[in-house]
Scaffold this motif. Structure first.
Motif: not given
Length: 170
Positions: A81-95
């Motif tokens: 799950a860690l890479p998935e949470f990191e992707k979600a973090l990047a998308l949240s920051r971008r948005a």
């Protein structure tokens, strides 16, 4: 006094029940237009407030990524799950979704706690806590304080753990 306020309609078209009228029967066409415009603005504002994910596709993508990461965590564990949470973090920051960013940081902290990497877990949880406090999200602030307490408990730092648990329920 204006009567018939309830007879106005929310649509931009002419209402079938007639225009706004006073008790003497006088019509108020200008007020009808103003009232209609105000109601349309209110409806648009309410849409963006109550359905932000529908109005902003980037925020929706970040929310979906976070939900997907939680599902992976439940089904496959922290390592997957860690890479998935990191992707979600990047998308949240971008948005520019600060709440999504704080949630993703908290879940990354949980993953590092599972790995036994307590300094990194506390680093992510501290950043999540700061964002939740800025946003005024008391529920998530309490959850994050509790998670920090668990990290301190795992480190056998019981007084700090108790302090965080106490702050979480306050």
């Amino acid at each position: 006094i204006l009567s018939g306020f309830g007879r106005t309609c929310l649509k931009a078209r002419r209402c079938s029940r007639g225009p706004l009228r006073s008790s003497s029967g006088r019509s108020y066409p200008r007020e009808n237009r103003v009232l209609r415009s105000v109601l349309q603005l209110f409806a648009a504002f309410a849409f963006f407030v109550f359905f932000p994910a529908l109005s902003f596709p980037q925020t929706q993508a970040a929310g979906e990524a976070l939900a997907r990461a939680r599902q992976v965590y439940d089904e496959q564990g922290a390592r997957a799950a860690l890479p998935e949470f990191e992707k979600a973090l990047a998308l949240s920051r971008r948005a520019a979704d600060r709440r999504g960013e704080a949630l993703a940081l908290g879940h990354i902290g949980i993953c590092y706690r599972r790995f036994g990497d307590f300094p990194r877990a506390l680093e992510h949880l501290n950043r999540a806590l700061a964002l939740h406090q800025q946003l005024g999200d008391r529920l998530e602030e309490g959850k994050t304080l509790s998670r920090q307490g668990l990290v301190y408990w795992d480190k056998s730092e019981y007084p700090q753990a108790i302090d965080h648990f106490t702050r979480a329920i306050a």
